[in-house]
Design an enzyme around this catalytic site. Structure first.
Site, PDB file in Angstrom:
ATOM      1  N   SER A   1     -13.276 -27.708   5.425  1.00 33.18           N
ATOM      2  CA  SER A   1     -12.594 -28.661   4.562  1.00 33.18           C
ATOM      3  C   SER A   1     -11.379 -27.988   3.956  1.00 33.18           C
ATOM      4  O   SER A   1     -11.445 -26.810   3.583  1.00 33.18           O
ATOM      5  CB  SER A   1     -13.537 -29.149   3.456  1.00 33.18           C
ATOM      6  OG  SER A   1     -12.899 -30.104   2.632  1.00 33.18           O
TER       7      SER A   1
ATOM      8  N   HIS B   1      -5.278 -33.529   2.995  1.00 32.64           N
ATOM      9  CA  HIS B   1      -6.710 -33.224   3.047  1.00 32.64           C
ATOM     10  C   HIS B   1      -7.172 -33.352   4.485  1.00 32.64           C
ATOM     11  O   HIS B   1      -6.745 -34.253   5.211  1.00 32.64           O
ATOM     12  CB  HIS B   1      -7.481 -34.206   2.149  1.00 32.64           C
ATOM     13  CG  HIS B   1      -8.946 -34.295   2.465  1.00 32.64           C
ATOM     14  ND1 HIS B   1      -9.493 -35.354   3.173  1.00 32.64           N
ATOM     15  CD2 HIS B   1      -9.975 -33.462   2.182  1.00 32.64           C
ATOM     16  CE1 HIS B   1     -10.790 -35.169   3.299  1.00 32.64           C
ATOM     17  NE2 HIS B   1     -11.113 -34.030   2.720  1.00 32.64           N
TER      18      HIS B   1
ATOM     19  N   ASN C   1     -10.996 -32.649   6.871  1.00 28.97           N
ATOM     20  CA  ASN C   1     -12.383 -32.219   6.862  1.00 28.97           C
ATOM     21  C   ASN C   1     -12.998 -32.539   8.217  1.00 28.97           C
ATOM     22  O   ASN C   1     -12.777 -33.616   8.769  1.00 28.97           O
ATOM     23  CB  ASN C   1     -13.158 -32.944   5.751  1.00 28.97           C
ATOM     24  CG  ASN C   1     -14.646 -32.611   5.777  1.00 28.97           C
ATOM     25  OD1 ASN C   1     -15.419 -33.277   6.461  1.00 28.97           O
ATOM     26  ND2 ASN C   1     -15.020 -31.596   5.046  1.00 28.97           N
ATOM     27  N   VAL C   2     -13.741 -31.591   8.771  1.00 25.36           N
ATOM     28  CA  VAL C   2     -14.555 -31.827   9.960  1.00 25.36           C
ATOM     29  C   VAL C   2     -15.922 -31.200   9.714  1.00 25.36           C
ATOM     30  O   VAL C   2     -16.010 -30.062   9.239  1.00 25.36           O
ATOM     31  CB  VAL C   2     -13.903 -31.253  11.239  1.00 25.36           C
ATOM     32  CG1 VAL C   2     -12.759 -32.142  11.715  1.00 25.36           C
ATOM     33  CG2 VAL C   2     -13.376 -29.830  11.027  1.00 25.36           C
ATOM     34  N   ARG C   3     -16.989 -31.935  10.027  1.00 24.29           N
ATOM     35  CA  ARG C   3     -18.315 -31.493   9.621  1.00 24.29           C
ATOM     36  C   ARG C   3     -19.381 -31.958  10.614  1.00 24.29           C
ATOM     37  O   ARG C   3     -19.187 -32.912  11.369  1.00 24.29           O
ATOM     38  CB  ARG C   3     -18.645 -32.025   8.228  1.00 24.29           C
ATOM     39  CG  ARG C   3     -18.538 -33.536   8.122  1.00 24.29           C
ATOM     40  CD  ARG C   3     -18.601 -34.000   6.668  1.00 24.29           C
ATOM     41  NE  ARG C   3     -18.511 -35.461   6.564  1.00 24.29           N
ATOM     42  CZ  ARG C   3     -17.373 -36.139   6.501  1.00 24.29           C
ATOM     43  NH1 ARG C   3     -16.214 -35.491   6.517  1.00 24.29           N
ATOM     44  NH2 ARG C   3     -17.372 -37.455   6.425  1.00 24.29           N
TER      45      ARG C   3
ATOM     46  N   HIS D   1     -11.286 -48.508  -9.288  1.00 26.81           N
ATOM     47  CA  HIS D   1     -11.005 -48.759 -10.702  1.00 26.81           C
ATOM     48  C   HIS D   1      -9.504 -48.898 -10.970  1.00 26.81           C
ATOM     49  O   HIS D   1      -9.102 -49.430 -11.998  1.00 26.81           O
ATOM     50  CB  HIS D   1     -11.607 -47.671 -11.581  1.00 26.81           C
ATOM     51  CG  HIS D   1     -11.055 -46.296 -11.324  1.00 26.81           C
ATOM     52  ND1 HIS D   1     -11.386 -45.550 -10.229  1.00 26.81           N
ATOM     53  CD2 HIS D   1     -10.175 -45.541 -12.034  1.00 26.81           C
ATOM     54  CE1 HIS D   1     -10.760 -44.395 -10.265  1.00 26.81           C
ATOM     55  NE2 HIS D   1     -10.011 -44.353 -11.353  1.00 26.81           N
TER      56      HIS D   1
ATOM     57  N   GLY E   1     -26.340 -28.110  -4.614  1.00 21.63           N
ATOM     58  CA  GLY E   1     -26.309 -26.780  -5.206  1.00 21.63           C
ATOM     59  C   GLY E   1     -25.273 -25.877  -4.600  1.00 21.63           C
ATOM     60  O   GLY E   1     -25.451 -24.661  -4.537  1.00 21.63           O
TER      61      GLY E   1
ATOM     62  N   ARG F   1     -21.445 -24.048  -3.926  1.00 23.63           N
ATOM     63  CA  ARG F   1     -20.669 -23.091  -4.716  1.00 23.63           C
ATOM     64  C   ARG F   1     -19.545 -23.838  -5.433  1.00 23.63           C
ATOM     65  O   ARG F   1     -18.593 -24.299  -4.814  1.00 23.63           O
ATOM     66  CB  ARG F   1     -20.109 -22.013  -3.792  1.00 23.63           C
ATOM     67  CG  ARG F   1     -19.431 -20.855  -4.512  1.00 23.63           C
ATOM     68  CD  ARG F   1     -19.158 -19.747  -3.504  1.00 23.63           C
ATOM     69  NE  ARG F   1     -18.564 -18.596  -4.152  1.00 23.63           N
ATOM     70  CZ  ARG F   1     -17.256 -18.417  -4.296  1.00 23.63           C
ATOM     71  NH1 ARG F   1     -16.417 -19.331  -3.836  1.00 23.63           N
ATOM     72  NH2 ARG F   1     -16.785 -17.329  -4.878  1.00 23.63           N
TER      73      ARG F   1
END
Length: 303
Positions: free
Chosen positions: A95, A109, A111-113, A178, A261, A263
């Protein structure tokens, strides 16, 4: 059959290639920060964060790799797929977010996951996700078209239907409900990609990752030396507030990292170093600032 090791190897190599390209552009090295969870931590994993702050061009940027495991998928990962709740998981990805100092150069931005969800002896469930999107302050239509053409070119070998579908998904996802406005000019976004097979899905992921530098670097090369003053800088800092709002309120990657959890320093590296909010501010009619809202912050066919 899945091949998580091949995905991990690609992602680590992709991170290194992108960092090398960005360092060559900026002229200042990124800080390399490797981390690993404690052996006593029920959540396993490790990662490498490459961070630049106060560079020659980038005011802040992060290119992050992580590979984490856990005993239970967090709510952000199962909101759209409740049948996966309670499964253990393995997740890996690259990311990045880059915040240039110049208001004429857009934030970007990418991201590859890859995810795998396990449950006892049941067949593992896997999927890919990712994309890239552009958040400008001042831009022209040719740069916007170039970015979207690059996104289209990344997907076109795998089916002409992917780009319009993933573009619409991006427009809908990167939207501040919003505020009732888009975060930027979009790009492509996809999730839960597991058809028709692992090999093609992995190929799509690689193509998206490989197209990032060609999509972004020509834009900032052309715009890096454009002059700007206090007015443009103030507008950039104001619009960065929208970026912060989206990342902290809606972004699934941020929520996944915090809920699992992760970092914190690496997760929040996506936030800009300087930002400001103003009460009920409106751009002057006919100004370049108004042009952002009327020309760029609208869903349209850029290609």
């Amino acid at each position: 059959m899945t091949n998580p090791l091949a995905v991990k190897t690609y992602l680590q190599t992709l991170q290194q290639r992108i960092v090398a390209g960005l360092e060559a552009f900026d002229g200042q090295p990124f800080r390399r920060d490797a981390w690993e969870r404690s052996p006593n931590d029920p959540l396993g994993g490790s990662g490498i964060s490459h961070i630049i702050e106060q560079g020659n061009f980038f005011e802040r940027g992060g290119v992050l790799f992580s590979h984490v495991t856990g005993t239970q998928l967090p709510p952000s990962a199962t909101a759209a797929r409740p049948e996966l709740a309670g499964r253990s998981f393995e997740a890996m990805g690259v990311s990045l977010v880059l915040h240039p100092r110049s208001p004429h150069c857009p934030t970007v931005h990418m991201n590859v996951r890859f995810f795998i969800a396990h449950e006892n002896d049941a067949e593992p469930i896997w999927w890919f996700g990712g994309g890239m999107d552009l958040t400008p302050y001042y831009l022209d239509t040719e740069d916007a078209a170039h970015f979207h053409r690059s996104c289209r070119d990344a997907l076109e070998p795998y089916g002409a239907e992917h780009y319009p579908r993933f573009k619409q998904w991006c427009d809908e996802y990167f939207y501040l409900k919003h505020r009732q406005e888009p975060r930027g000019i979009g790009g492509i976004f996809f999730d839960d990609l597991n058809e028709p097979n692992f090999d093609q899905c992995f190929a799509i992921l690689r193509s998206v990752g490989d197209h990032f530098l060609p999509a972004y670097v020509p834009i900032i090369e052309r715009r890096r030396d454009l002059p700007y003053g206090e007015r443009e800088r103030d507008f950039q800092l104001y619009r960065r507030g929208r970026y912060v709002e989206f990342n902290l309120v809606y972004d699934r990657g941020t929520l996944f990292g915090l809920q699992s959890g992760g970092r914190t320093e690496s997760i929040l590296a996506s936030l800009p170093p300087l930002v400001q909010w103003r009460y009920d501010w409106k751009p002057a009619p006919g100004s370049k600032e108004e042009e952002l809202y009327t020309t760029f912050l609208v869903a349209r066919d850029w290609v």
